[in-house]
Design a protein around this motif. Structure first.
Motif, PDB file in Angstrom:
ATOM      1  N   GLU A  56     -10.664   3.087  -7.172  1.00  0.00           N
ATOM      2  CA  GLU A  56     -10.902   4.338  -7.883  1.00  0.00           C
ATOM      3  C   GLU A  56     -10.253   4.288  -9.256  1.00  0.00           C
ATOM      4  O   GLU A  56     -10.779   4.815 -10.229  1.00  0.00           O
ATOM      5  N   SER A  86       0.839  -1.216   0.000  1.00  0.00           N
ATOM      6  CA  SER A  86       0.000   0.000   0.000  1.00  0.00           C
ATOM      7  C   SER A  86       0.865   1.254   0.000  1.00  0.00           C
ATOM      8  O   SER A  86       0.621   2.205  -0.755  1.00  0.00           O
ATOM      9  N   VAL A 144     -15.913   2.895   3.833  1.00  0.00           N
ATOM     10  CA  VAL A 144     -14.781   2.090   4.301  1.00  0.00           C
ATOM     11  C   VAL A 144     -14.975   1.867   5.793  1.00  0.00           C
ATOM     12  O   VAL A 144     -15.130   2.827   6.549  1.00  0.00           O
ATOM     13  N   GLN A 163       0.916   3.982  -3.030  1.00  0.00           N
ATOM     14  CA  GLN A 163       0.493   5.368  -2.805  1.00  0.00           C
ATOM     15  C   GLN A 163       1.646   6.346  -2.885  1.00  0.00           C
ATOM     16  O   GLN A 163       1.468   7.505  -3.273  1.00  0.00           O
ATOM     17  N   TYR A 166      -2.006  -8.627  -2.885  1.00  0.00           N
ATOM     18  CA  TYR A 166      -2.487  -8.966  -4.233  1.00  0.00           C
ATOM     19  C   TYR A 166      -2.228  -7.798  -5.175  1.00  0.00           C
ATOM     20  O   TYR A 166      -2.007  -6.661  -4.734  1.00  0.00           O
ATOM     21  N   LEU A 167      -2.223  -8.135  -6.429  1.00  0.00           N
ATOM     22  CA  LEU A 167      -2.018  -7.100  -7.446  1.00  0.00           C
ATOM     23  C   LEU A 167      -3.362  -6.484  -7.829  1.00  0.00           C
ATOM     24  O   LEU A 167      -4.411  -7.132  -7.689  1.00  0.00           O
ATOM     25  N   MET A 192      -6.646   2.105   2.367  1.00  0.00           N
ATOM     26  CA  MET A 192      -6.379   3.256   1.498  1.00  0.00           C
ATOM     27  C   MET A 192      -5.885   2.813   0.133  1.00  0.00           C
ATOM     28  O   MET A 192      -6.248   3.384  -0.896  1.00  0.00           O
ATOM     29  N   MET A 193      -5.081   1.727   0.114  1.00  0.00           N
ATOM     30  CA  MET A 193      -4.604   1.225  -1.179  1.00  0.00           C
ATOM     31  C   MET A 193      -5.779   0.678  -1.993  1.00  0.00           C
ATOM     32  O   MET A 193      -5.868   0.886  -3.207  1.00  0.00           O
ATOM     33  N   THR A 196      -5.587   0.401   8.011  1.00  0.00           N
ATOM     34  CA  THR A 196      -5.832   1.676   7.352  1.00  0.00           C
ATOM     35  C   THR A 196      -5.064   1.805   6.034  1.00  0.00           C
ATOM     36  O   THR A 196      -5.620   2.204   5.013  1.00  0.00           O
ATOM     37  N   LEU A 197      -3.798   1.409   6.101  1.00  0.00           N
ATOM     38  CA  LEU A 197      -2.968   1.540   4.895  1.00  0.00           C
ATOM     39  C   LEU A 197      -3.506   0.685   3.759  1.00  0.00           C
ATOM     40  O   LEU A 197      -3.566   1.101   2.606  1.00  0.00           O
ATOM     41  N   VAL A 198      -3.931  -0.562   4.116  1.00  0.00           N
ATOM     42  CA  VAL A 198      -4.449  -1.462   3.092  1.00  0.00           C
ATOM     43  C   VAL A 198      -5.768  -0.933   2.534  1.00  0.00           C
ATOM     44  O   VAL A 198      -6.016  -0.967   1.320  1.00  0.00           O
ATOM     45  N   GLU A 228      -8.792   1.608  -1.859  1.00  0.00           N
ATOM     46  CA  GLU A 228      -9.514   2.775  -2.396  1.00  0.00           C
ATOM     47  C   GLU A 228      -8.855   3.278  -3.662  1.00  0.00           C
ATOM     48  O   GLU A 228      -9.515   3.522  -4.668  1.00  0.00           O
ATOM     49  N   VAL A 229      -7.515   3.373  -3.589  1.00  0.00           N
ATOM     50  CA  VAL A 229      -6.763   3.867  -4.739  1.00  0.00           C
ATOM     51  C   VAL A 229      -6.988   2.960  -5.942  1.00  0.00           C
ATOM     52  O   VAL A 229      -7.256   3.405  -7.053  1.00  0.00           O
ATOM     53  N   MET A 230      -6.889   1.617  -5.676  1.00  0.00           N
ATOM     54  CA  MET A 230      -7.062   0.657  -6.769  1.00  0.00           C
ATOM     55  C   MET A 230      -8.467   0.726  -7.341  1.00  0.00           C
ATOM     56  O   MET A 230      -8.669   0.773  -8.558  1.00  0.00           O
TER      57      MET A 230
END
Lengths: 555, 130
Positions: B31, A373, B40, A377, B111-112, B24-25, B20-22, B27-29
């Protein structure tokens, strides 16, 4: 026994000696008697011989005397000289006057002779016989002869005596040898008896010895058996092993106290058969246990099963049963015997280990996801590879430091002050820590996820401060203060980050990962509120976090 | 690719993830796929609130199995009851799943983005075929 033997021996020897001596003495006495009798007999015979010779002389000279023919008489008398025994001889007239005489030298016929009884002297015999014709006395004859000479007699008697002595000796020797033979015989008999007794005693002693040996061997094996039983019991007790035996036909169970204890049963529990135990086996394990038992009985195989038991009080324990089916000569399984062991501790440890491994795997996977992550990011916020690497590695380092901290407290309850201090340390020289960082607040304990999230948030704030804020100049400082909403019954903690003494702050033109993380990530993690304010005098961040397992007042 | 991208585009998704970090990732993916992350949640409580909120018009949900020691199954149950397709993301792997949810498509961490996209497409496609 020996003294008795000696007594017996000496008594019989004495008797034998006495008998021999008595026999010898008897023989001597008889010999002497016989010698004396012989002496008398020979003397009387001699006397008779001499008397007969005298009578013959008397008859021969009767006519000469009757006719006073002394010459004729002398012839008859001299004729006697042929007889060597005759010492002297004489013919006497009626008046006793010598008519004719003969004498050997050294001897002489007496001048006068009177008829009388014969005289027996030691060395000669003297006989006087009358000369008569038809009842008329004419005169007398005198005849003196030597008796047997002493030396001859002595020689004769010595021979006899020698014979007697030899006979006596023979008797004595025979007697003595007989006695000694008897003694030897008796001694032999005694010895044989003694030997028989000794042999009997030896035989008895050997039998006793053999019996004693057998008894000793039996005692040894009994002792060994007892010791072996004691050792087995000791080993079973030391290993907390229960032991059990089941008679297959009747199902009858013989079990030790430890076995019953493995089932959570009292030593006097009413368990008679193997079926009585079924109710104490965990329902989920019952079929499995029975199947293993049946297979062991049917196939004569070893029986091994791990299953749960439920005590009458409801306590669940794990036990391990190991058993072996004992076959009889027909190959049928008659009974099974074995041991039991409480393996609850082991099972719990195994379960703990499994959970730990699962947890470790989970953490590693989550950490990798976290790193992923951060990478994803960070890449979105950076323009080139160098900037990406710098920011990415700084974030990884922050993550690594908080993991160090958590591992020091075994991933339980890291303190907030430590998390902040550790996270900001790279931005401060060692001498500046007290002057450029102020920490103030009650002791708070953080769960692992909360610690990681707060550490990342403070890392982002500190990185920003180092780039644009208080830590970008030497005089700037950071104050982190926190307090509970209500000290008596706290439900919420308010943490305030405040930068002082830095350059004037301009609001950022775009919101990067750091800002997003502090504002949204932090709020989401704690289900709280976060206000990040880029105030001109310095960045401020207020976090309002409800107390929970993630963040709690330290005990 | 166009059809796939189009098929995930505009989907309203719920993310339940306590890291939290996962989250957020994710979310990024998501999006990046053109999805709309409408919620979330890091806890079962908040996740259940989202799952019960029909106004969110959820097209699907991505659920972490372990939420700080709590299991996500009540949320999964609520969503499947409502007919909302779900996928699991877990650090425990497939063997950690409860047997009653063993049929749910599952992605192992980490995971990718492509794997996530493929899984979502198949999960949502299979859902739509019903």
């Amino acid at each position: 026994m020996i003294s008795a033997l000696r007594q017996t021996f000496s008594r019989s020897a004495r008797f034998a000696t006495l008998a021999a001596v008595a026999a010898a003495v008897g023989l001597l006495v008889v010999g002497l008697s016989m010698a004396m009798f012989n002496e008398n007999l020979s003397r009387s015979e001699k006397l008779r011989d001499v008397t007969v010779q005298a009578d013959i002389l008397s008859g021969s000279v009767t006519a000469a005397l009757a006719f006073d023919d002394s010459k004729l008489a002398q012839e008859y008398v001299d004729a006697l000289g042929a007889n060597r025994d005759v010492e002297a001889a004489g013919v006497y007239d009626l008046n006793g006057k010598l008519v004719a005489g003969y004498a050997r030298p050294g001897s002489s016929a007496p001048a006068v002779n009177r008829v009388g009884p014969p005289s027996l002297a030691n060395d000669h015999i003297v006989v006087s016989r009358p000369i008569a014709q038809s009842g008329t006395a004419l005169g007398s004859v005198y005849l003196r002869t030597v008796s047997e000479p002493f030396a001859r007699r002595a020689m004769r008697y010595a021979g006899i005596g020698l014979l007697i002595v030899m006979a006596a000796l023979l008797v004595a020797v025979l007697g003595a040898s007989n006695a000694s033979l008897a003694v030897a015989h008796r001694k032999l008999k005694v010895e044989m008896e003694e030997r028989a007794r000794t042999e009997e005693a030896l035989r008895v002693s050997r039998e006793l010895e053999a019996a004693a040996k057998m008894e000793a061997a039996a005692e040894r094996s009994r002792t060994a058996l007892r010791q072996s039983e004691q050792q087995l019991e000791f080993a079973l007790d030391a290993g907390r092993l229960g032991s059990w035996t089941v008679d297959v036909a009747s199902g009858r169970l013989t079990a030790s106290e430890y076995f019953l204890a493995n089932y959570g049963l009292a030593p006097d529990a009413q368990v008679r058969t193997i079926s009585d135990l079924d109710q104490y086996i965990h329902p989920e394990d019952r079929d499995r246990q029975r199947r293993a038992r049946r297979n062991a009985i049917r196939g004569g195989a070893d029986f091994e099963a791990e299953y749960r038991t439920i005590s009458p009080e409801g306590d669940v324990r794990w036990i391990l049963i190991r058993g072996h089916a004992g076959k009889d000569n027909d190959g049928r399984v008659r009974r099974m015997a074995g041991v039991s062991l409480d393996i609850t501790g082991r099972k719990e440890a195994e379960e703990r280990q499994r959970l730990l491994l699962d947890e470790l795997n989970h953490r590693v996977k989550n950490t990798l996801a976290t790193v992923q992550s951060i990478a994803v990011q960070t890449r979105r916020d950076t323009l080139d590879a160098a900037a990406f690497e710098r920011a990415f590695l700084a974030r990884l380092a922050a993550l690594s430091r908080v993991h160090d901290l958590l591992s020091h407290v075994s991933w339980v309850g890291a303190s907030l002050a430590d998390v902040v201090r550790q996270t900001l340390a790279p931005h401060l020289l060692s001498g500046e820590r007290s002057s450029r960082l102020v920490l103030e607040g009650p002791d708070l304990a953080l769960g692992p996820n909360a610690a990681v999230t707060l550490a990342m948030a403070f890392h982002e704030l500190a990185t920003n401060a180092a780039k644009y804020g208080a830590y970008s100049v030497e005089t700037g400082r950071v104050e982190v203060r926190w307090q509970a909403d209500d000290p008596k019954s706290p439900s919420l903690i308010e943490i305030n980050w405040r930068e002082l003494g830095g350059p004037r702050v301009e609001p950022p033109t775009r919101r990067g990962f750091g800002t997003r993380f502090v504002e949204r990530g932090l709020a989401r993690e704690f289900d709280g509120e976060v206000q990040l304010e880029f105030a001109p005098g310095g960045v401020r961040c207020q976090m309002r976090i409800p107390l929970s397992a993630k963040l709690r007042m330290a005990a | 690719m166009m059809t796939q991208a189009a098929s995930l585009h505009g989907l309203r998704l719920l993310v339940v993830e306590d890291e939290t970090l996962v989250a957020m990732m994710l979310e990024v993916m998501l999006e990046g796929f053109g999805c709309d992350v409408v919620g979330v949640a890091g806890t079962v409580k908040r996740g259940l609130a989202y799952a019960s909120d029909e106004s969110l018009n959820l097209d699907g949900a991505i659920l972490d199995v372990n939420l700080g020691g709590e299991e996500v199954y009540p949320i999964a149950q609520r969503l499947t009851d409502r007919g909302v397709p779900i996928v699991f993301c877990t650090g425990y792997g497939l063997k950690g799943l409860s047997p009653s949810f063993a049929h749910i498509p599952t992605l192992a961490k980490p995971y990718l983005a492509e794997d996530l996209e493929g899984l979502l497409l198949s999960a949502l496609a299979s859902h739509r075929s019903h």
